[in-house]
Write a protein that holds these residues in place. Sequence first.
Motif, PDB file in Angstrom:
ATOM      1  N   SER A  84       0.835  -1.216   0.000  1.00 14.36           N
ATOM      2  CA  SER A  84       0.000   0.000   0.000  1.00 14.36           C
ATOM      3  C   SER A  84       0.861   1.254   0.000  1.00 14.36           C
ATOM      4  N   LEU A  85       1.823   1.284  -0.884  1.00 16.52           N
ATOM      5  CA  LEU A  85       2.738   2.419  -0.935  1.00 16.52           C
ATOM      6  C   LEU A  85       2.006   3.696  -1.328  1.00 16.52           C
ATOM      7  N   GLN A  86       2.444   4.783  -0.720  1.00 11.29           N
ATOM      8  CA  GLN A  86       1.861   6.091  -0.959  1.00 11.29           C
ATOM      9  C   GLN A  86       2.956   7.068  -1.389  1.00 11.29           C
ATOM     10  N   PRO A  87       2.587   8.158  -2.054  1.00  7.44           N
ATOM     11  CA  PRO A  87       3.606   9.131  -2.490  1.00  7.44           C
ATOM     12  C   PRO A  87       4.493   9.613  -1.353  1.00  7.44           C
ATOM     13  N   GLU A  88       3.955   9.696  -0.160  1.00  6.42           N
ATOM     14  CA  GLU A  88       4.764  10.161   0.971  1.00  6.42           C
ATOM     15  C   GLU A  88       5.808   9.134   1.407  1.00  6.42           C
ATOM     16  N   ASP A  89       5.759   7.944   0.846  1.00  6.61           N
ATOM     17  CA  ASP A  89       6.796   6.941   1.123  1.00  6.61           C
ATOM     18  C   ASP A  89       8.011   7.131   0.220  1.00  6.61           C
ATOM     19  N   THR A  90       7.937   8.040  -0.714  1.00  8.50           N
ATOM     20  CA  THR A  90       9.048   8.308  -1.612  1.00  8.50           C
ATOM     21  C   THR A  90      10.269   8.781  -0.831  1.00  8.50           C
ATOM     22  N   ALA A  91      11.377   8.090  -1.005  1.00  5.01           N
ATOM     23  CA  ALA A  91      12.597   8.405  -0.254  1.00  5.01           C
ATOM     24  C   ALA A  91      13.705   7.468  -0.705  1.00  5.01           C
ATOM     25  N   VAL A  92      14.905   7.768  -0.252  1.00  3.93           N
ATOM     26  CA  VAL A  92      15.999   6.813  -0.342  1.00  3.93           C
ATOM     27  C   VAL A  92      15.939   5.969   0.933  1.00  3.93           C
ATOM     28  N   TYR A  93      15.916   4.674   0.763  1.00  6.49           N
ATOM     29  CA  TYR A  93      15.822   3.760   1.891  1.00  6.49           C
ATOM     30  C   TYR A  93      17.194   3.165   2.185  1.00  6.49           C
ATOM     31  N   TYR A  94      17.557   3.220   3.461  1.00  2.00           N
ATOM     32  CA  TYR A  94      18.852   2.739   3.912  1.00  2.00           C
ATOM     33  C   TYR A  94      18.691   1.591   4.893  1.00  2.00           C
ATOM     34  N   CYS A  95      19.539   0.619   4.760  1.00  2.00           N
ATOM     35  CA  CYS A  95      19.642  -0.473   5.708  1.00  2.00           C
ATOM     36  C   CYS A  95      20.785  -0.158   6.668  1.00  2.00           C
ATOM     37  N   ALA A  96      20.612  -0.521   7.934  1.00  2.00           N
ATOM     38  CA  ALA A  96      21.638  -0.250   8.927  1.00  2.00           C
ATOM     39  C   ALA A  96      21.729  -1.420   9.900  1.00  2.00           C
TER      40      ALA A  96
END
Length: 122
Positions: A84-96
């Motif tokens: 259920s992705l939304q436009p506000e989920d737009t980002a660079v995603y990082y694993c840590a």
Amino acid sequence: QVQLVESGGGLVQAGSSLRLSCATSGRTFSMSDAAWFRQAAGKERSFVAIIRASATTYYSDSVKGRFTISRDNAKNTVYLQMNSLQPEDTAVYYCAASLRGYSSSQYVYDYWGQGTQVTVSS
């Protein structure tokens, strides 16, 4: 030493799903707590989800019920299933990853991947 490489990002429409993967190297992965963070353009990096070495999970309120973090220690990989992705989920995603404990604060994590872009169109 733990090295992290994310994959699985892309451009999708609102309501779609994506699964991010974070492949790790290093003998200590199974003992580490792992997390996903994200950083939207012009904003600070923010916490998304944590999975502890014990497999206990925590989520930010903004993704709870839509995202699922999991790990496969045999494959040294952490996943983030995003529904259920939304436009506000737009980002660079990082694993840590952290061997010092877990936190929603990025400063606890010693090891980071290079990031993978997720773009959700409306």
